[in-house]
Design an enzyme around this catalytic site. Structure first.
Site, short mmCIF file in Angstrom:
data_model
loop_
_atom_site.label_atom_id
_atom_site.label_comp_id
_atom_site.label_asym_id
_atom_site.label_seq_id
_atom_site.Cartn_x
_atom_site.Cartn_y
_atom_site.Cartn_z
N GLU A 231 13.20 -33.08 6.80
CA GLU A 231 14.54 -33.99 5.57
C GLU A 231 13.97 -33.83 4.38
OE1 GLU A 231 17.50 -35.15 4.71
OE2 GLU A 231 16.34 -37.03 5.39
N GLU A 364 18.24 -32.00 -7.60
CA GLU A 364 18.48 -33.29 -7.30
C GLU A 364 18.46 -34.36 -7.71
OE1 GLU A 364 15.64 -34.64 -3.75
OE2 GLU A 364 18.14 -35.03 -2.51
P1 NAI Z 1 7.97 -37.25 -1.92
O1 NAI Z 1 9.16 -36.35 -1.32
O2 NAI Z 1 6.56 -36.65 -2.45
O3 NAI Z 1 7.39 -38.23 -1.23
C1 NAI Z 1 8.12 -38.45 -0.21
C2 NAI Z 1 6.83 -38.92 1.12
O4 NAI Z 1 5.61 -37.60 1.60
C3 NAI Z 1 6.04 -40.18 0.46
O5 NAI Z 1 5.46 -41.11 1.54
C4 NAI Z 1 5.05 -39.66 -0.18
O6 NAI Z 1 3.08 -40.16 0.32
C5 NAI Z 1 4.70 -38.93 0.62
N1 NAI Z 1 3.30 -37.20 0.38
C6 NAI Z 1 3.52 -37.37 -1.35
N2 NAI Z 1 3.21 -36.15 -1.33
C7 NAI Z 1 2.42 -35.49 -0.18
C8 NAI Z 1 1.81 -34.49 0.71
N3 NAI Z 1 1.05 -33.57 -1.01
N4 NAI Z 1 1.74 -34.55 1.82
C9 NAI Z 1 1.60 -35.53 2.15
N5 NAI Z 1 3.33 -36.52 2.24
C10 NAI Z 1 3.11 -36.72 0.47
O7 NAI Z 1 8.88 -37.90 -2.36
P2 NAI Z 1 8.75 -38.90 -4.25
O8 NAI Z 1 7.87 -38.16 -5.06
O9 NAI Z 1 8.51 -40.20 -3.62
O10 NAI Z 1 10.10 -38.33 -5.05
C11 NAI Z 1 11.08 -37.17 -5.91
C12 NAI Z 1 12.12 -37.37 -5.57
O11 NAI Z 1 12.70 -36.76 -4.38
C13 NAI Z 1 13.27 -37.83 -6.08
O12 NAI Z 1 13.44 -37.98 -6.93
C14 NAI Z 1 14.11 -37.04 -4.75
O13 NAI Z 1 15.13 -35.91 -5.73
C15 NAI Z 1 13.28 -36.89 -3.53
N6 NAI Z 1 13.55 -37.69 -2.50
C16 NAI Z 1 14.14 -37.15 -1.61
C17 NAI Z 1 14.59 -38.48 -0.54
C18 NAI Z 1 15.21 -38.08 0.95
O14 NAI Z 1 15.49 -38.66 1.57
N7 NAI Z 1 15.57 -36.57 1.47
C19 NAI Z 1 13.53 -39.45 -0.34
C20 NAI Z 1 12.28 -39.19 -1.62
C21 NAI Z 1 12.73 -38.55 -2.24
#
Ligand code: NAI
Ligand code: MG
Length: 463
Positions: A231, A364
């Site tokens: 998601e 986004e």
């Molecule tokens: P992210 O997608 O990097 O982090 C989400 C989760 O994935 C966290 O638990 C993080 O520790 C984990 N993660 C990060 N890198 C990973 C890897 N290589 N392998 C496995 N797990 C990993 O998002 P981040 O950096 O917190 O936010 C960046 C942008 O992402 C936000 O500005 C927003 O645009 C988007 N985002 C979208 C969300 C949604 O609900 N669809 C939620 C959070 C962020």
């Protein structure tokens, strides 16, 4: 260690253990062992449902503490943690507890010589990676269907907001789940998250977060052909036609982008407004935003908008706003109260005259930033709405029934709201198309990612 920050005070709350690869391996082995353990494996669906209901009851009992932790760690208003995040956590668990004994296989009529039937069996050990925008609820969306179907889980929390689910971990024990069924870990994405996505003894990965990380997770999961549900991001359109109820459109458009500090994957961040109503809509939208957007201490009852989750997110949002300004957009920050000088605040922002090719219109932003564009015809509205790599959600405002359903059908999105926005429901599937995701959460469809179907052929003859 990971230090969790209170985004309102910019002070450290506490430091928590950060799992690394060997710790992730221990959690996965515990989950594997629990999968085979009679205390879990031999439970009926009904009994699994009882355990889940007990956890939901405990979350409600500890609701005030959980709401306070959520607000402290994430920055969202306490009024929201109390009225939405905590009750929704238990609502989701109860909903899937109900499914635990109502998800049978089937008998397939293949004639008198043979009997064929299917059983739905757990996928196995589920690795689940959640983000920071709804720490409790994203955990519930993943735990609910996984436990309902009899899986075991290793859940990795987001490094920005680990505290509420760590508190829940103590309730898991009290609810009576056998050891190893639910493993909750903290850790950095690139270490603990990646170790989970790669681990050969994990059978399924469920992820919520950015599209870029989602792709990376999918690549890592491919190593052992894990089942994957994702998601990811969105840039969802909200289309307002001339005949719309203006007051209704303004209120939902506001909620759709300003709620939760704009940190919502389904945020309707692109507002497409038809020529005839455009000026009135923009004026009313600005006025309503100014009146509603009380920024401040998230523990104060009148606060509508707290700080963004962290410094990096706030800076990222501000850089989108200044790049929009540089490329000719008009920028408005309608709010009555001053933006607090401390805390990772960004002002509520409305962009007009924003080119549909600019980053602010295409990417986004994940903050309280609405980009408004105008259109003339239904055809043009759909063309702009669908010109994106994302396909999470969309909203349409009109009183014309035929048009409402036509647009609902033609929007490239996993979810469409007619005359509302972001009105999601535990009983209704949630998820995206295109680069917004794979698979569904919530509703009956949310179970699908968590069981496999085994076919059994029984020869009824002596042949
Ligand atoms: P992210 O997608 O990097 O982090 C989400 C989760 O994935 C966290 O638990 C993080 O520790 C984990 N993660 C990060 N890198 C990973 C890897 N290589 N392998 C496995 N797990 C990993 O998002 P981040 O950096 O917190 O936010 C960046 C942008 O992402 C936000 O500005 C927003 O645009 C988007 N985002 C979208 C969300 C949604 O609900 N669809 C939620 C959070 C962020
Ligand atoms: Mg925090």
């Amino acid at each position: 260690m990971i230090t969790s920050i209170n985004p309102y005070t910019e002070q450290a709350i506490c430091s928590v253990f950060a799992a690394e690869e060997p710790d992730v391996d221990r959690a996965v082995q515990a989950a594997r062992k629990a999968l085979k353990h009679p205390e879990w494996r031999l439970l009926s669906g009904t009994e699994r449902g009882h355990l889940m209901n007990r956890l939901a009851d405990l979350a409600d009992k500890h609701g005030e503490v959980l709401a306070a932790i959520e607000t402290l760690d994430n920055g969202k208003p306490l009024s929201v943690s109390r009225s939405y995040d905590v009750p929704h956590f238990s609502e989701v668990l109860r909903y899937y507890a109900g499914w635990a004994d109502k998800n049978p296989g089937s008998v397939i009529d293949v004639g008198p010589k043979k009997m064929a039937y299917t059983v739905k069996q757990p996928v196995g050990v589920c690795g689940q990676i959640i983000p920071w925008n709804y720490p409790l609820d994203m955990a519930a969306w993943k735990l609910g269907p996984a436990l309902s179907c009899g899986n075991t889980v290793v859940l990795k929390l987001a490094e920005q907001t680990p505290l509420s689910m760590l508190y829940v971990a103590s309730l898991v024990r009290e609810a009576g789940f056998p050891p190893g069924v639910i493993n909750i870990i903290n850790g950095r994405g690139g270490e603990a998250g990646a170790a989970l996505a790669r681990h050969p003894d994990v059978n399924k990965i469920a992820f919520t977060g950015s599209t870029a990380t989602g792709k990376e997770v999918m690549r890592m999961a491919a190593g052992t052909l894990k089942a994957v549900t994702l998601e990811t991001g969105g840039k969802s359109p909200l289309i307002v036609f001339d005949d719309a109820n203006l007051k209704q459109a303004v209120r939902w458009a506001h909620e759709g982008i300003m709620a939760n500090q704009g940190q919502v994957c389904t945020a309707t961040s692109r507002l497409l407004v038809q020529d005839g109503i455009y000026d009135r809509f923009v004026e009313r939208f600005k006025a309503f935003t100014e009146e509603t957007s009380v920024l401040g201490d998230p523990f104060e009852p009148q606060t509508y908008q707290g700080p963004q989750v962290g410094k990096a997110q706030a800076e990222r949002i501000m850089s989108y706003i200044s790049s929009a300004q540089d490329s000719g957009a008009e920028v408005f920050h309608p709010h009555k109260h001053p933006v607090p000088s401390k805390g990772y605040f960004t002002p509520p922002t409305i962009l007009t005259n924003v080119g549909t090719k600019t980053a602010a219109f295409r990417e986004e932003i994940f903050g309280p930033v609405a980009a408004i564009a105008r259109f003339s015809s239904e055809e043009e509205a759909l063309e702009i709405a669908n010109a994106t790599r994302y396909g999470l959600a969309g909203a349409v405002f009109t009183k014309d029934l035929g048009r409402a359903h036509r647009v609902a059908r033609d929007l490239e999105a996993g979810m469409v709201w007619v005359n509302s926005s972001n009105d999601s429901d535990v009983r209704v599937p949630f998820g995206g198309v295109k680069e917004s995701g794979l698979g569904r959460e919530l509703g009956e469809d949310g179970l699908r990612g968590y069981y496999t179907v085994k076919a059994v052929h029984v020869n009824l003859t002596d042949e």
